[in-house]
Motif scaffolding. Structure first.
Motif, PDB file in Angstrom:
ATOM      1  N   GLU A 269       0.829  -1.203   0.000  1.00  0.00           N
ATOM      2  CA  GLU A 269       0.000   0.000   0.000  1.00  0.00           C
ATOM      3  C   GLU A 269       0.867   1.258   0.000  1.00  0.00           C
ATOM      4  N   ILE A 270       1.951   1.240   0.747  1.00  0.00           N
ATOM      5  CA  ILE A 270       2.850   2.392   0.769  1.00  0.00           C
ATOM      6  C   ILE A 270       3.483   2.599  -0.598  1.00  0.00           C
ATOM      7  N   SER A 271       3.837   1.505  -1.265  1.00  0.00           N
ATOM      8  CA  SER A 271       4.396   1.597  -2.610  1.00  0.00           C
ATOM      9  C   SER A 271       3.394   2.225  -3.575  1.00  0.00           C
ATOM     10  N   THR A 272       2.118   1.841  -3.435  1.00  0.00           N
ATOM     11  CA  THR A 272       1.074   2.421  -4.285  1.00  0.00           C
ATOM     12  C   THR A 272       0.922   3.905  -4.011  1.00  0.00           C
ATOM     13  N   ASP A 273       0.977   4.290  -2.725  1.00  0.00           N
ATOM     14  CA  ASP A 273       0.882   5.711  -2.378  1.00  0.00           C
ATOM     15  C   ASP A 273       2.057   6.489  -2.959  1.00  0.00           C
ATOM     16  N   ALA A 274       3.242   5.878  -2.924  1.00  0.00           N
ATOM     17  CA  ALA A 274       4.421   6.538  -3.480  1.00  0.00           C
ATOM     18  C   ALA A 274       4.283   6.751  -4.985  1.00  0.00           C
ATOM     19  N   ALA A 275       3.519   5.878  -5.648  1.00  0.00           N
ATOM     20  CA  ALA A 275       3.355   5.969  -7.102  1.00  0.00           C
ATOM     21  C   ALA A 275       2.310   6.996  -7.515  1.00  0.00           C
ATOM     22  N   LYS A 276       1.654   7.642  -6.556  1.00  0.00           N
ATOM     23  CA  LYS A 276       0.625   8.615  -6.905  1.00  0.00           C
ATOM     24  C   LYS A 276       1.197   9.817  -7.634  1.00  0.00           C
ATOM     25  N   LEU A 277       2.497  10.027  -7.521  1.00  0.00           N
ATOM     26  CA  LEU A 277       3.125  11.104  -8.270  1.00  0.00           C
ATOM     27  C   LEU A 277       2.964  10.888  -9.768  1.00  0.00           C
ATOM     28  N   VAL A 278       2.858   9.623 -10.176  1.00  0.00           N
ATOM     29  CA  VAL A 278       2.703   9.287 -11.592  1.00  0.00           C
ATOM     30  C   VAL A 278       1.227   9.195 -11.974  1.00  0.00           C
ATOM     31  N   ARG A 279       0.375   8.843 -11.009  1.00  0.00           N
ATOM     32  CA  ARG A 279      -1.029   8.576 -11.326  1.00  0.00           C
ATOM     33  C   ARG A 279      -1.750   9.796 -11.873  1.00  0.00           C
ATOM     34  N   GLY A 280      -1.455  10.986 -11.311  1.00  0.00           N
ATOM     35  CA  GLY A 280      -2.086  12.207 -11.812  1.00  0.00           C
ATOM     36  C   GLY A 280      -1.755  12.467 -13.267  1.00  0.00           C
ATOM     37  N   PRO A 281      -0.452  12.521 -13.632  1.00  0.00           N
ATOM     38  CA  PRO A 281      -0.114  12.687 -15.047  1.00  0.00           C
ATOM     39  C   PRO A 281      -0.676  11.586 -15.938  1.00  0.00           C
ATOM     40  N   HIS A 282      -0.788  10.359 -15.408  1.00  0.00           N
ATOM     41  CA  HIS A 282      -1.381   9.261 -16.170  1.00  0.00           C
ATOM     42  C   HIS A 282      -2.804   9.613 -16.588  1.00  0.00           C
ATOM     43  N   THR A 283      -3.609  10.125 -15.638  1.00  0.00           N
ATOM     44  CA  THR A 283      -4.988  10.511 -15.944  1.00  0.00           C
ATOM     45  C   THR A 283      -5.019  11.680 -16.920  1.00  0.00           C
ATOM     46  N   VAL A 284      -4.146  12.673 -16.677  1.00  0.00           N
ATOM     47  CA  VAL A 284      -4.106  13.842 -17.557  1.00  0.00           C
ATOM     48  C   VAL A 284      -3.778  13.430 -18.990  1.00  0.00           C
ATOM     49  N   LEU A 285      -2.823  12.514 -19.136  1.00  0.00           N
ATOM     50  CA  LEU A 285      -2.428  12.085 -20.476  1.00  0.00           C
ATOM     51  C   LEU A 285      -3.553  11.346 -21.188  1.00  0.00           C
ATOM     52  N   LEU A 286      -4.281  10.516 -20.460  1.00  0.00           N
ATOM     53  CA  LEU A 286      -5.382   9.800 -21.094  1.00  0.00           C
ATOM     54  C   LEU A 286      -6.475  10.769 -21.553  1.00  0.00           C
ATOM     55  N   VAL A 287      -6.814  11.737 -20.681  1.00  0.00           N
ATOM     56  CA  VAL A 287      -7.821  12.734 -21.066  1.00  0.00           C
ATOM     57  C   VAL A 287      -7.293  13.593 -22.213  1.00  0.00           C
ATOM     58  N   GLY A 288      -6.029  14.027 -22.089  1.00  0.00           N
ATOM     59  CA  GLY A 288      -5.450  14.849 -23.144  1.00  0.00           C
ATOM     60  C   GLY A 288      -5.353  14.127 -24.472  1.00  0.00           C
ATOM     61  N   SER A 289      -5.009  12.841 -24.430  1.00  0.00           N
ATOM     62  CA  SER A 289      -4.929  12.088 -25.681  1.00  0.00           C
ATOM     63  C   SER A 289      -6.310  11.965 -26.319  1.00  0.00           C
ATOM     64  N   GLY A 290      -7.346  11.873 -25.484  1.00  0.00           N
ATOM     65  CA  GLY A 290      -8.702  11.850 -26.037  1.00  0.00           C
ATOM     66  C   GLY A 290      -9.033  13.138 -26.781  1.00  0.00           C
ATOM     67  N   LEU A 291      -8.645  14.281 -26.188  1.00  0.00           N
ATOM     68  CA  LEU A 291      -8.874  15.562 -26.860  1.00  0.00           C
ATOM     69  C   LEU A 291      -8.057  15.660 -28.149  1.00  0.00           C
ATOM     70  N   LEU A 292      -6.811  15.194 -28.091  1.00  0.00           N
ATOM     71  CA  LEU A 292      -5.968  15.235 -29.288  1.00  0.00           C
ATOM     72  C   LEU A 292      -6.509  14.327 -30.388  1.00  0.00           C
ATOM     73  N   ILE A 293      -7.086  13.194 -29.977  1.00  0.00           N
ATOM     74  CA  ILE A 293      -7.675  12.289 -30.980  1.00  0.00           C
ATOM     75  C   ILE A 293      -8.854  12.966 -31.675  1.00  0.00           C
TER      76      ILE A 293
END
Length: 614
Positions: A269-293
Motif C-alpha cells: 500500500e505504501i508503494s502504491t501511495d508513493a506511485a501517486k506522483l505518476v497517477r495524476g499525469p497518467h490521468t491527464v495524459l489519457l484525457v489529453g490524448s482523447g482531446l488530441l484524438i
C-alpha cells in the motif's frame, strides 16, 4: 498479388505528388499516438525506485499507527499508549520490529513559508529496521532534525537551514528518504492525518497543504504534541512472508472498537501511495490524448476531404480506364492508412521513449524507474485508434468520390450549393461580407461542425490549464511535486492542442477557399470587392469560432474536475480571465484564417470563370 502491387504503386505515386499533405497527416497522427502511448504505459507504478529505497532503509513490511483516544465530541481524551502495540510485536508472522515511535503534527515555518509537518520522534542511534537513508548531512541530534527529501525540496531548505516547529527553533541536520511512509505530498494517504484540521495546526488556511515528514529526537516529538492533536505512535514490523502483508494489515486494523484506533499499512500500500506522483499525469495524459484524438479526427477529415476535392478529375480517369467504385475507394483508403500506420509506429516509439520522464519518482525515492514496457494490448490500442481515426475520416469522402459518375468527375464541374430557406431569409439583410460568409458556412454543415469541435476542444484545454494554475499558484510558495508535474503535463498537452487547432483553422479555411472559388469569382463578377470576399471567407469560419469559444468554457471546467477532482477551482479564477481566453481565441483564430482567406479573395476571377465555362 498484382492487384495489391497496383494499389501500392498508385498510392506511393500519389503520396509523392502530395508530400506536404502526407507529412501533415503523419504529424497529426503521431502526436495523438505518442500522447496516448504515454498515458497507457503509465500504470502508476514506481516499483523499482520503491524497492531500491526499501532495500537501502531495510524498510518494514507493515507499519502500524496507534492514534489517541477520542471523546464522543471528537476531542483528544488521552494520548496513545505504546503498550497497546505490544501484541503486534509478538503476533504470528512477525519476526522483527522497530519503535514504537511517538508522532504528532505541528506548524512548520521555513524560509518565510508556513505549513504543517508530521514529526516523528526517533532514537539518536540508528535503528536496524526502517532507518531513513540519508542523502545529505547527518542523523538527528539535540536541536537538529532530518527532513524527508521531497518535502525539503518543496520547502527549498538545505542542510544547515533554520526552521521552527510550533515556534521552537531547529537546524536541519540532514535530508533523507524513507520506505515506511509515502513521500510528500502523500504522507496522509489512508486517513492518518485528520488531526491536521485541528485549530493548533489549521491556521492561515494551511490545512489545504499536505504535511511532510520530519524526524527529530523522541523527547522533542512528545513536547511538540498540542492538546487538541495528541500523541500517536508508529510501529514498524518485519514479517516472515512480505507477500502476506496486505492480509496481515487488513486482519489487524481496527478503528471501531473502544480505545485507541490502530491502522496498519502494508508495504504494498505504501508503494502504491508513493506511485501517486505518476497517477495524476497518467490521468491527464489519457484525457489529453482523447482531446488530441478528436482534433486529429477533425484534421484528417478536412485534410482528406480537401485532397479528394482536388483529385476529382483523377478519380474520373481511374474509372474511365476500368476501375470500379470499390477499387477507387480502396485506393484512397490505402494511401491514408499507410501513412497512419507509419505515424502510429512513430508515436509508439516517441511515447515509449518519453515515458521515463514521467515515471520518475522525484526526490522521495531512490533509483530510477526505467522504461515502462509496451504490451501487446498497448500497441493494439494505439494502432487501432490511429487506424480508426484515419478510416472514419476517409471512408465517407472516399465513398462519395467513388460514387461520382465518370463524366462528372472528368468534367470536375462545380457542385450545386445546398440551399436553406431559413439561412437565406436570415442573411438577406446582412452586410455583403456577412451574407456571403453565412451562406458559405451553411453550404458545408459537417465542416462547420468540425471547426466548432476544434475550437471547443482547444479552448477547453486552455481553460483547464488556466484554472489549474490559479488553483495551485494562488495560495503559497510551497511546491506540491505532484501538482507541479500535472501542470507541466497539462501545459504540454495544451500547447499540442493549440498547434493542432491552428492546423485545423488553416486547413478548414483553405478547404473553404478551394470549395468556394467559383462562388467567390461569381460574387466578384457581380460587384463584390476582393476585401469583401476575404471578409466573407473569414466570417464563414467565425460562425464556428463563436459558439465553439463559448462552449469551451464549461467543458474546460468539467475537464479539470475529471482530472483533479476539483469542482470549485473556477472560484479562484477572476471572471476577466475567462473573457480574455475567449477574446484571445477569436483574435488568434482570425489571424490564422486571414492568410488563406486573403489569398482566396484575390484569386483571378476571369481565369476561374473561363475554366468553368470551358
Amino acid at each position: 498479388m498484382g492487384r495489391a502491387f497496383l494499389f501500392g504503386r498508385l498510392a506511393a505515386k500519389d503520396l509523392r505528388r502530395h508530400l506536404s499533405e502526407a507529412v501533415l497527416l503523419f504529424l497529426v497522427i503521431a502526436a495523438a499516438a505518442a500522447t496516448l502511448t504515454m498515458g497507457l504505459v503509465l500504470h502508476g507504478e514506481t516499483s523499482n525506485p520503491y524497492d531500491t529505497t526499501q532495500a537501502a532503509t531495510n524498510g518494514p513490511d507493515a507499519v502500524a499507527n496507534l492514534s489517541p483516544t477520542l471523546s464522543d465530541s471528537g476531542s483528544v481524551r488521552a494520548n496513545a499508549n505504546p503498550a497497546d502495540l505490544a501484541a503486534l510485536e509478538s503476533a504470528p508472522g512477525v519476526v522483527g520490529h522497530s519503535g514504537p515511535y511517538p508522532t504528532t503534527f505541528a506548524l512548520l515555518d521555513a524560509r518565510g513559508m508556513r505549513t504543517s509537518a508530521m514529526v516523528e520522534g526517533r532514537d539518536l542511534a540508528p535503528a536496524t529496521l526502517a532507518q531513513p537513508a540519508l542523502t545529505a548531512g547527518s542523523w538527528i541530534r539535540d536541536g537538529g532534525v532530518v527532513i524527508e527529501r521531497s518535502f525539503a525540496d518543496a520547502l527549498g531548505v538545505q542542510v544547515g537551514d533554520a526552521i521552527s516547529l510550533r515556534g521552537r527553533p531547529y537546524r536541519v541536520a540532514g535530508i533523507a528518504v524513507d520506505a515506511a511512509t509515502a513521500p510528500y505530498p502523500h504522507v496522509c494517504a489512508g486517513g492518518w492525518c485528520d488531526v491536521i484540521y485541528r485549530p493548533s495546526v489549521a491556521k492561515d488556511q494551511i490545512s489545504q497543504y499536505q504535511p511532510g515528514v520530519i524526524w527529530l529526537p523522541r523527547s522533542d516529538a512528545v513536547d511538540l504534541a498540542a492538546p487538541d492533536i495528541g500523541l500517536s505512535y508508529l510501529l514498524n514490523l518485519k514479517l516472515t512472508d512480505p507477500a502476506q502483508a496486505p492480509a496481515f494489515a487488513a486482519s489487524r486494523t481496527h478503528t471501531s472498537s473502544p480505545g485507541s484506533p490502530v491502522v496498519i499499512k502494508s508495504r504494498q500500500e505504501i508503494s502504491t501511495d508513493a506511485a501517486k506522483l505518476v497517477r495524476g499525469p497518467h490521468t491527464v495524459l489519457l484525457v489529453g490524448s482523447g482531446l488530441l484524438i478528436l482534433l486529429a479526427l477533425a484534421s484528417v477529415t478536412v485534410l482528406v476531404g480537401g485532397r479528394l476535392a482536388e483529385q476529382t478529375r483523377r478519380v474520373g480517369l481511374l474509372k474511365a480506364v476500368g476501375a470500379t467504385p470499390g477499387t477507387v475507394a480502396i485506393l484512397l483508403l490505402v494511401e491514408h492508412l499507410a501513412v497512419t500506420l507509419v505515424a502510429a509506429a512513430a508515436g509508439l516509439a516517441i511515447g515509449w521513449d518519453l515515458a521515463p520522464l514521467l515515471t520518475s519518482p522525484g526526490a522521495g525515492l531512490l533509483g530510477a524507474p526505467g522504461t515502462p514496457p509496451i504490451t501487446v494490448s498497448t500497441v493494439a490500442a494505439v494502432v487501432g485508434v490511429a487506424l480508426a481515426v484515419a478510416a472514419l475520416a476517409t471512408v465517407t469522402p472516399a465513398l462519395q468520390a467513388a460514387r461520382t459518375s465518370t463524366v462528372n468527375a472528368l468534367a470536375d464541374t462545380a457542385r450545386p450549393p445546398r440551399r436553406s430557406t431559413v439561412v437565406n431569409a436570415l442573411s438577406t439583410h446582412l452586410p455583403v461580407p456577412l451574407l456571403l460568409g453565412v451562406r458559405l458556412a451553411a453550404r458545408r454543415p459537417r465542416r462547420l461542425a468540425l471547426s466548432t469541435l476544434s475550437v471547443t476542444v482547444t479552448e477547453a484545454g486552455i481553460i483547464a490549464i488556466v484554472m489549474e494554475h490559479a488553483r495551485l499558484g494562488g495560495t503559497s510558495g510551497l511546491v506540491n511535486p505532484q501538482n507541479q508535474r500535472m501542470t507541466q503535463v497539462m501545459l504540454v498537452i495544451t500547447v499540442m492542442l493549440i498547434a493542432l487547432a491552428a492546423v485545423n483553422a488553416v486547413l478548414i479555411t483553405w478547404a473553404t477557399v478551394f470549395d468556394a472559388r467559383r462562388a467567390s469569382a461569381l460574387a466578384r463578377a457581380l460587384g463584390a470587392t476582393p476585401q469583401q470576399v476575404t471578409a466573407a471567407l473569414i466570417a464563414a469560419q467565425l460562425v464556428a469560432v463563436l459558439p465553439g469559444s463559448v462552449l469551451g468554457v464549461p467543458l474546460g471546467m468539467g475537464l479539470l474536475k475529471v482530472v483533479t477532482t476539483s469542482g470549485d477551482a473556477y472560484k479562484l479564477v477572476p471572471s476577466w480571465w475567462f473573457l480574455l481566453v475567449v477574446l484571445g481565441t477569436w483574435l488568434v483564430t482570425s489571424a490564422l484564417i486571414a492568410i488563406p482567406a486573403r489569398f482566396g479573395g484575390r484569386l483571378p476571377t476571369a481565369r476561374i470563370l473561363r475554366a468553368e465555362l470551358s
